[in-house]
Scaffold this motif. Sequence first.
Motif, short mmCIF file in Angstrom:
data_model
loop_
_atom_site.label_atom_id
_atom_site.label_comp_id
_atom_site.label_asym_id
_atom_site.label_seq_id
_atom_site.Cartn_x
_atom_site.Cartn_y
_atom_site.Cartn_z
N PRO A 41 -9.16 20.47 -7.26
CA PRO A 41 -8.91 20.00 -5.89
C PRO A 41 -7.50 19.45 -5.70
CG PRO A 41 -10.93 19.04 -6.78
CD PRO A 41 -10.22 19.70 -7.92
N VAL A 42 -6.89 19.84 -4.60
CA VAL A 42 -5.59 19.32 -4.19
C VAL A 42 -5.74 18.81 -2.76
CG1 VAL A 42 -3.15 19.80 -3.74
CG2 VAL A 42 -4.33 20.95 -5.64
N ILE A 43 -5.38 17.57 -2.55
CA ILE A 43 -5.43 16.97 -1.22
C ILE A 43 -4.05 17.02 -0.60
CG2 ILE A 43 -5.87 14.83 0.05
CD1 ILE A 43 -7.67 14.17 -2.55
N LEU A 44 -3.97 17.58 0.59
CA LEU A 44 -2.74 17.56 1.37
C LEU A 44 -2.93 16.47 2.42
CD1 LEU A 44 -3.40 20.72 0.59
CD2 LEU A 44 -1.34 21.08 1.93
N ALA A 45 -2.29 15.35 2.21
CA ALA A 45 -2.42 14.21 3.13
C ALA A 45 -1.11 14.07 3.89
CB ALA A 45 -2.75 12.95 2.35
N ARG A 46 -1.19 14.25 5.19
CA ARG A 46 0.02 14.20 6.02
C ARG A 46 -0.05 13.05 7.00
NH1 ARG A 46 2.71 15.51 10.43
NH2 ARG A 46 4.78 16.41 10.13
N ASP A 47 1.01 12.28 7.03
CA ASP A 47 1.18 11.21 8.01
C ASP A 47 0.00 10.22 7.98
OD1 ASP A 47 2.60 9.87 10.04
OD2 ASP A 47 1.48 10.91 11.61
N VAL A 55 0.86 -1.18 0.00
CA VAL A 55 0.00 0.00 0.00
C VAL A 55 0.90 1.23 0.00
CG1 VAL A 55 -1.78 1.30 1.24
CG2 VAL A 55 -1.84 -1.20 1.22
N THR A 56 0.90 1.94 -1.11
CA THR A 56 1.73 3.13 -1.22
C THR A 56 1.09 4.30 -0.47
OG1 THR A 56 0.63 3.96 -3.20
CG2 THR A 56 2.48 2.42 -3.53
N ALA A 57 1.88 5.31 -0.19
CA ALA A 57 1.35 6.52 0.44
C ALA A 57 0.28 7.15 -0.43
CB ALA A 57 2.48 7.51 0.70
N ALA A 58 0.47 7.11 -1.75
CA ALA A 58 -0.53 7.67 -2.67
C ALA A 58 -1.85 6.93 -2.55
CB ALA A 58 -0.02 7.62 -4.10
N ASN A 59 -1.80 5.61 -2.52
CA ASN A 59 -3.03 4.83 -2.41
C ASN A 59 -3.70 4.98 -1.05
OD1 ASN A 59 -2.63 3.97 -4.99
ND2 ASN A 59 -1.99 1.91 -4.46
N LEU A 83 2.06 13.64 -5.84
CA LEU A 83 3.37 14.29 -5.76
C LEU A 83 4.03 13.93 -4.43
CD1 LEU A 83 2.42 17.80 -7.17
CD2 LEU A 83 3.28 15.79 -8.41
N TYR A 84 5.10 13.15 -4.55
CA TYR A 84 5.89 12.72 -3.39
C TYR A 84 6.99 13.73 -3.12
CZ TYR A 84 4.03 7.96 -3.09
OH TYR A 84 3.23 6.87 -2.90
N ASN A 85 7.54 13.70 -1.91
CA ASN A 85 8.69 14.52 -1.52
C ASN A 85 8.50 15.99 -1.91
OD1 ASN A 85 10.11 12.10 -0.72
ND2 ASN A 85 10.53 11.76 -2.88
N PRO A 86 7.37 16.57 -1.53
CA PRO A 86 7.09 17.92 -2.00
C PRO A 86 7.97 19.01 -1.40
CG PRO A 86 5.40 17.23 -0.47
CD PRO A 86 6.29 16.04 -0.70
N GLY A 87 8.40 18.84 -0.17
CA GLY A 87 9.20 19.89 0.43
C GLY A 87 9.89 19.41 1.69
N SER A 88 10.88 20.15 2.09
CA SER A 88 11.60 19.86 3.33
C SER A 88 12.16 21.18 3.84
CB SER A 88 12.73 18.86 3.08
OG SER A 88 13.74 19.44 2.28
N ARG A 89 12.88 21.12 4.95
CA ARG A 89 13.47 22.35 5.48
C ARG A 89 14.45 22.97 4.50
NH1 ARG A 89 14.27 20.20 11.52
NH2 ARG A 89 14.39 18.30 10.36
N SER A 90 15.16 22.14 3.74
CA SER A 90 16.15 22.67 2.80
C SER A 90 15.60 22.83 1.38
CB SER A 90 17.39 21.78 2.79
OG SER A 90 17.07 20.49 2.33
#
Length: 145
Positions: A84-90, A7-11, A56-63
């Motif tokens: 629509p854009v879904i922001l799914a965290r954790d 099960v991927t993060a996207a799924n 979209l994976y790895n969208p951003g980080s501190r750097s």
Amino acid sequence: MRVLPGVTAANAAAARAGAPLGHDYAVISLSDRLKPWDVIATRLRAAASADLALALYNPGSRSRTWQVAKARELLLEHRAPDTPVILARDVGGPEESLRTVPLADLDPDQVDMRTILLVGSSQTQAVRRDDGTQTVWTPRRYPES
């Protein structure tokens, strides 16, 4: 946190949101650590112009702080501002959160490495239910011309 093989993060995020990846879709990493941004931008434009829903994976980080804003800019060349854009965290973890925003309102400051972005196609719909929750889905068929 539970790990479910296969099960991927996207799924997992799509299942929580409804069925935004219910039709053809592309998966793209926004990380320019192992490939140049020009390659990522070319892929984003191609997938957006093909009207594919996107994960979209790895969208951003501190750097890496500018990639989400640039991706939003590129996607708006091919998508309506209210896409629509879904922001799914954790997803599946103790700090799970899911929000849906219009593409034009996507705020890069709300995105980190634990977030996956699911961007709808031209056919993706967001529907608010009676209980106040929102379901996002992409029909499997395009309207007949």
